[in-house]
Design a protein around this motif. Structure first.
Motif, PDB file in Angstrom:
ATOM      1  N   PHE A 151       0.786  -1.333  -0.059  1.00  0.00           N
ATOM      2  CA  PHE A 151      -0.202   0.098   0.283  1.00  0.00           C
ATOM      3  C   PHE A 151       1.059   0.567   0.344  1.00  0.00           C
ATOM      4  CE2 PHE A 151      -2.318   2.848   2.775  1.00  0.00           C
ATOM      5  CZ  PHE A 151      -2.946   3.405   1.823  1.00  0.00           C
ATOM      6  N   HIS A 152       1.978   1.098   0.804  1.00  0.00           N
ATOM      7  CA  HIS A 152       2.883   1.975   0.959  1.00  0.00           C
ATOM      8  C   HIS A 152       3.625   2.596  -0.100  1.00  0.00           C
ATOM      9  CE1 HIS A 152       1.880   3.778   4.407  1.00  0.00           C
ATOM     10  NE2 HIS A 152       2.375   3.304   5.290  1.00  0.00           N
ATOM     11  N   ALA A 153       3.626   1.244  -0.816  1.00  0.00           N
ATOM     12  CA  ALA A 153       4.770   1.420  -2.250  1.00  0.00           C
ATOM     13  C   ALA A 153       3.647   2.497  -3.562  1.00  0.00           C
ATOM     14  CB  ALA A 153       4.701  -0.053  -2.526  1.00  0.00           C
ATOM     15  N   ARG A 154       2.014   1.843  -3.500  1.00  0.00           N
ATOM     16  CA  ARG A 154       1.587   2.170  -4.203  1.00  0.00           C
ATOM     17  C   ARG A 154       1.626   4.136  -4.068  1.00  0.00           C
ATOM     18  NH1 ARG A 154      -1.337  -2.247  -2.934  1.00  0.00           N
ATOM     19  NH2 ARG A 154      -0.414  -3.959  -4.391  1.00  0.00           N
ATOM     20  N   THR A 155       1.851   4.198  -2.632  1.00  0.00           N
ATOM     21  CA  THR A 155       1.227   5.966  -2.794  1.00  0.00           C
ATOM     22  C   THR A 155       2.953   6.414  -3.270  1.00  0.00           C
ATOM     23  OG1 THR A 155      -0.129   5.296  -0.604  1.00  0.00           O
ATOM     24  CG2 THR A 155       0.638   7.286  -0.656  1.00  0.00           C
ATOM     25  N   GLY A 181       5.368   6.277  12.181  1.00  0.00           N
ATOM     26  CA  GLY A 181       4.029   6.143  11.088  1.00  0.00           C
ATOM     27  C   GLY A 181       2.800   7.176  12.270  1.00  0.00           C
ATOM     28  N   PHE A 182       1.678   7.437  12.838  1.00  0.00           N
ATOM     29  CA  PHE A 182       0.777   7.473  13.358  1.00  0.00           C
ATOM     30  C   PHE A 182       0.121   8.428  12.923  1.00  0.00           C
ATOM     31  CE2 PHE A 182       3.011   6.017  17.210  1.00  0.00           C
ATOM     32  CZ  PHE A 182       2.075   5.019  17.308  1.00  0.00           C
ATOM     33  N   GLN A 183      -0.996   7.718  11.457  1.00  0.00           N
ATOM     34  CA  GLN A 183      -1.545   8.228   9.835  1.00  0.00           C
ATOM     35  C   GLN A 183      -2.440   9.103  11.244  1.00  0.00           C
ATOM     36  OE1 GLN A 183      -1.919   5.493  10.936  1.00  0.00           O
ATOM     37  NE2 GLN A 183      -4.033   4.647  11.207  1.00  0.00           N
ATOM     38  N   ARG A 184      -3.028   8.655  11.849  1.00  0.00           N
ATOM     39  CA  ARG A 184      -4.325   9.832  12.463  1.00  0.00           C
ATOM     40  C   ARG A 184      -4.006  11.059  12.675  1.00  0.00           C
ATOM     41  NH1 ARG A 184      -7.791   5.553  16.372  1.00  0.00           N
ATOM     42  NH2 ARG A 184      -7.202   4.319  15.399  1.00  0.00           N
ATOM     43  N   ARG A 185      -2.806  11.492  13.265  1.00  0.00           N
ATOM     44  CA  ARG A 185      -2.431  13.016  12.810  1.00  0.00           C
ATOM     45  C   ARG A 185      -2.563  13.635  11.823  1.00  0.00           C
ATOM     46  NH1 ARG A 185       2.628  13.765  16.399  1.00  0.00           N
ATOM     47  NH2 ARG A 185       2.026  12.586  18.486  1.00  0.00           N
ATOM     48  N   PHE A 188      -8.588   5.594   6.458  1.00  0.00           N
ATOM     49  CA  PHE A 188      -7.660   6.586   7.011  1.00  0.00           C
ATOM     50  C   PHE A 188      -6.343   6.321   5.102  1.00  0.00           C
ATOM     51  CE2 PHE A 188      -8.741   5.081  11.367  1.00  0.00           C
ATOM     52  CZ  PHE A 188      -8.747   6.846  11.675  1.00  0.00           C
ATOM     53  N   HIS A 189      -6.893   6.322   3.999  1.00  0.00           N
ATOM     54  CA  HIS A 189      -5.778   6.385   3.187  1.00  0.00           C
ATOM     55  C   HIS A 189      -5.910   7.901   2.875  1.00  0.00           C
ATOM     56  CE1 HIS A 189      -5.852   7.180  -1.330  1.00  0.00           C
ATOM     57  NE2 HIS A 189      -5.127   5.367  -1.308  1.00  0.00           N
ATOM     58  N   VAL A 203      -0.955   8.739   2.215  1.00  0.00           N
ATOM     59  CA  VAL A 203      -1.012   9.650   1.338  1.00  0.00           C
ATOM     60  C   VAL A 203      -0.365  11.050   2.244  1.00  0.00           C
ATOM     61  CG1 VAL A 203      -1.400  10.612  -0.689  1.00  0.00           C
ATOM     62  CG2 VAL A 203      -2.069   9.030  -0.225  1.00  0.00           C
ATOM     63  N   THR A 204      -1.242  11.484   2.634  1.00  0.00           N
ATOM     64  CA  THR A 204      -0.884  12.985   3.544  1.00  0.00           C
ATOM     65  C   THR A 204       1.205  12.453   3.826  1.00  0.00           C
ATOM     66  OG1 THR A 204      -3.166  13.913   2.965  1.00  0.00           O
ATOM     67  CG2 THR A 204      -1.365  14.814   4.414  1.00  0.00           C
ATOM     68  N   GLU A 205       0.429  11.822   4.954  1.00  0.00           N
ATOM     69  CA  GLU A 205       1.588  11.879   6.365  1.00  0.00           C
ATOM     70  C   GLU A 205       2.956  10.859   4.817  1.00  0.00           C
ATOM     71  OE1 GLU A 205       2.009   8.091   9.631  1.00  0.00           O
ATOM     72  OE2 GLU A 205       1.487   7.521   8.098  1.00  0.00           O
ATOM     73  N   LEU A 206       3.330  10.261   3.976  1.00  0.00           N
ATOM     74  CA  LEU A 206       4.184  10.029   3.864  1.00  0.00           C
ATOM     75  C   LEU A 206       5.106  11.390   2.164  1.00  0.00           C
ATOM     76  CD1 LEU A 206       3.485   6.494   1.839  1.00  0.00           C
ATOM     77  CD2 LEU A 206       5.228   7.189   4.288  1.00  0.00           C
ATOM     78  N   GLY A 207       3.658  11.638   2.093  1.00  0.00           N
ATOM     79  CA  GLY A 207       3.908  13.293   1.448  1.00  0.00           C
ATOM     80  C   GLY A 207       5.251  14.336   2.555  1.00  0.00           C
TER      81      GLY A 207
END
Length: 355
Positions: A14-18, A117-121, A278-279, A283-287
């Motif tokens: 999933f992260h690789a695609r993002t 990685g706490f993506q909810r932030r 949390f899709h 996306v925002t987190e990895l950006g």
């Protein structure tokens, strides 16, 4: 920017695609101890696969994303720091407090950022609730109510390495409540139960839990989690103040079948997994990580933040086992241990494949 990714399981893929769509990331190199799986993912995405983690580092990445199994996180973070490469690692930092403390101490002395990685932030709803609270719009905060409910349980093999329901699932609630309020949890009282598959009890875990938390300003919070929420994947937070309130996660896909005779909104297909829910946040987190790795943004979630959430999770687990309230300060005070030994270090080439 060249990014390496370690661990090509479900979240790794999933992260690789993002990452392929993150601005500035022009080269992606994936690695896994399961080299065939890494090669298959690379071929499907049109990116490159490394024959080993060492080969990936030899290629000179500008940053590395760790999505391997939990047991591999700490040694892989140490390896990235040894290589002087900025690192993003999915939570948790390590399987235990001592290992996490070891990473925290090492990261402090390193020269590159470690983002956890706490993506909810990065979720729009949580950010809006935080702004409303901190602006004073909600008045005095008195109650938080959080839930994290999986639609179906994970595979049996995952449970012994997950860290348990409080550390694996509820830790997201502990982190986001600290981040949203700016306050610390001082005490907890927790319970757990098993009514599902036997592998939870066999793995010394529970499939359902509940905890009562008290913050340092006397705000009270309830946190619940389960592996069996048949209505759908459900993650919500109620932020209740003396003037107003906000509910995060209350959209048309929230799995909340009503018992009332009529509804004022149209319900859509419920979320099935956390990746659906949390899709956009992922996306925002990895950006943001790409900006952090490039030195263009501050680190939004260093290991110290993950450690504080882990202290709360550890307190809940201790309370579940003893049946007594637990002060978080007692967990923190006992965290010295042999952190250096627990942190490990050395090569992580033998780390297990990603989850």
């Amino acid at each position: 920017m060249k990014i390496g990714l370690i661990g090509t399981g479900r979240i790794g893929a999933f992260h690789a695609r993002t990452l392929r769509s993150v601005p500035g990331v022009c080269d992606l190199l994936v690695a896994d101890v399961d080299t065939a799986r890494a090669a298959a993912l690379a071929e499907s995405l049109g990116v490159r696969a490394a024959a080993s983690i060492e080969e990936m580092y030899a290629d000179g990445p500008d940053g590395v994303v760790i999505t391997a199994a939990t047991s591999a996180h700490a040694p892989l973070i140490h390896q990235a720091l040894d290589a002087g490469v900025p690192v993003f690692c999915e939570k948790p930092v390590a399987l235990d407090v001592a290992g996490t403390v070891g990473v925290v101490e090492r990261a402090r002395s390193g020269k590159v950022p470690v983002q956890i990685g706490f993506q909810r932030r990065f979720d729009a709803g949580y950010r809006a609730a935080r702004e409303a609270l901190r602006s004073g719009e909600l008045g005095r905060l008195h109650t938080l109510r959080a839930c994290t409910s999986d639609r179906t349980p994970p595979p049996a093999a995952y449970i012994p390495t997950s860290g348990g329901l409080f550390r694996d699932c509820s830790i997201h609630d502990f982190d986001i409540m600290r981040w949203l309020t700016g306050r610390e949890v001082v005490s907890v009282y927790a319970q757990g139960a098993n009514g599902g598959a036997s592998f939870f009890a066999e793995g010394d875990d529970v499939d359902t839990c509940a905890a009562l938390l008290r913050f340092d300003d006397d705000t009270l919070a309830t946190v619940t989690a389960t592996r069996y929420n048949g209505a759908g994947h459900d993650v919500r937070l109620e932020v209740c103040g003396s003037r107003s309130a906000r509910v995060v996660g209350l959209d048309d896909r929230a799995p909340l079948p009503s018992a009332e005779p009529a509804l004022s909104w149209q319900q859509a297909e419920p979320y099935d997994t956390f990746m659906e829910r949390f899709h956009a946040a992922y996306v925002t987190e990895l950006g943001v990580f790409a900006e952090v790795a490039g030195g263009r943004a501050p680190n939004p979630c260093p290991p110290e933040e993950a450690l504080e959430a882990l202290y709360v999770a550890e307190a809940c687990e201790r309370s579940r086992r003893t049946g007594e309230p637990v002060n978080v300060a007692d967990v923190r005070a006992g965290a010295g241990g042999d952190a250096e030994a627990a942190a490990g270090g050395g090569a992580a080439g033998g780390a297990s494949a990603g989850a």
